[in-house]
Each structure stands twice: as C-alpha cells, then as structure tokens.
Design a protein around this motif. Sequence first.
Motif, short mmCIF file in Angstrom:
data_model
loop_
_atom_site.label_atom_id
_atom_site.label_comp_id
_atom_site.label_asym_id
_atom_site.label_seq_id
_atom_site.Cartn_x
_atom_site.Cartn_y
_atom_site.Cartn_z
N MET A 64 -11.10 -6.78 -0.67
CA MET A 64 -9.89 -7.59 -0.39
C MET A 64 -8.66 -6.69 -0.51
O MET A 64 -8.49 -6.00 -1.51
N THR A 65 -7.82 -6.68 0.52
CA THR A 65 -6.61 -5.86 0.52
C THR A 65 -5.65 -6.37 -0.55
O THR A 65 -5.42 -7.57 -0.65
N ASP A 66 -5.09 -5.44 -1.34
CA ASP A 66 -4.16 -5.83 -2.40
C ASP A 66 -2.76 -5.30 -2.06
O ASP A 66 -2.55 -4.08 -2.03
N LEU A 67 -1.83 -6.20 -1.79
CA LEU A 67 -0.47 -5.79 -1.43
C LEU A 67 0.51 -6.04 -2.58
O LEU A 67 1.73 -6.01 -2.38
N SER A 68 -0.02 -6.30 -3.79
CA SER A 68 0.85 -6.71 -4.90
C SER A 68 1.83 -5.61 -5.32
O SER A 68 2.83 -5.89 -5.98
#
Length: 233
Positions: free
Chosen positions: A1-5
């Motif tokens: 899952m891509t994490d853009l946080s």
Amino acid sequence: MTDLSAFPITHKWPAQHPERLQLYSLPTPNGVKVSIMLEETGLPYEAHLVNFETHDQLSPAFLSLNPNNKIPAILDPNGPGGQPIALFESGAILLYLAEKTDQFIPPEAIGHYETIQWLMFQMGGIGPMFGQLGFFHKFAGKDYEDKRPRDRYVAESQRLLAVLDQRLQGSAWIMGDAYTIADIATFPWVRNLIGFYEAGELVGMQGFPNVMRALAAFVARPAVIRGLAIPAR
Ligand SMILES: N[C@@H](CCC(=O)N[C@@H](CS)C(=O)NCC(=O)O)C(=O)O
C-alpha cells in the motif's frame, strides 16, 4: 500500500487511492490545463478541490507543497525511479506528464524543444497578460479612472493573439498536425478571455480566425470537456 503520509498536503486532502496521482486544483484556466492533460493521457488520478473561498491555497498543508500558494499542484506517488514527486507550476506539470507518458510532445528533438518554446510563450506571455487584462477589464481594476493600464494589456494581448494566429495559419494546432501540451496550455486561456473575462470584443477576437478555429476544435475534444469541470466545485 502506497504511503503518502510524509506529505502534509495529504493530511488536509486525504487520498482515497494513494497509488494514484493526486491533483490539487480548481477549474480555472491554469487549473484545467492539468485536469485536461490528465484526461487526455488516461493516467489514473484523484482530484482534490482547493477552495479559494476558504483560502485553502494559504493553508499550511497546501503551502507545504506549493510555497507560492497557487493551483494547480500534483503529488505523483510513482515519480522518477518509483519515488514520489510533488510539483507546482502548470507548465512544469504539463512537461512532466508529457515525458512520463510519452504523449503530447513530439519525441524528436527539434519538435520537442519547439513545443517547450510555445509552452513558455503561454506561461510567460499569454497567461500573465490575459490575466492582467481580466483584472483591468472585468474585476477591481475596471473602476480605475486611468485607462492606460487596461489599454496596455489590451494591446499586449492583441499582439500575442496575432503571433498565435500567424503560427496557426494553415495548421490544425500550434505544432502543426500534432496536438501538444502547448495547445493544452494555451486554449484554456483564450477560452477564458472570451468567456469569463468577456473581453472577446475588446481585443477583436474576430480578427484572429485561426485562433478561433483551433479554439473550437479544442473545446470539442471529449477530454477537454471533461477536464474543464474537474475538480467539481
Ligand atoms: N504560473 C502559475 C500560475 C498559477 C495561478 O495563477 N493560479 C491561480 C488560479 S488561475 C491561483 O492559484 N490563485 C490563487 C492566489 O493567488 O491566491 C501556474 O501556471 O501554475
């Protein structure tokens, strides 16, 4: 899952699909350049509305991506080398998307640089000059008694339209038969000059038949029709 946080902008505008390119915009002439380009390329993306009425463009979350507080801006989780990339300035974004997808910019060197040249013509000339004309003709500047600033921008807009009209003589698009990011940058501004700014008569648009013909072809494109309404207000 891509994490853009790691990108604070995603805290204010959460990504429902973080694996997709994130667009932060409003359907203005600069904003729609990017939504139209995204619709033309077919890249999957998620659009977020930056609301000027609530000064979203001045929020710390937006400024973390664009310190210049202007739309459009993007965050591509799948940038060069698979790393995320955040970009502002519509011209830079158009060029990035053209090179990412190998679309809407000729691959051969001369056509490639000429397209960039006409993109810069829009970014440095048409956008800023038409924008000033809008201010002095339609918005706060229309009440100024001294009409010299308005007349200066009318004259400069007419000069730029004449250059564009000459370029389009005998050509479907700015780069001939090829529809490119130069067209995607330019025609939203011509449309805006006539429509939103109501300055078509003032600049004598009927005197620029090649521009009018290309504008009609531009606004008839399905991707343009869709892009002009993104993000929904
Ligand atoms: N050179 C910039 C100009 C962007 C621009 O002027 N955006 C306007 C809307 S068309 C804006 O965000 N204005 C908000 C503000 O100035 O606060 C670009 O092409 O991206």
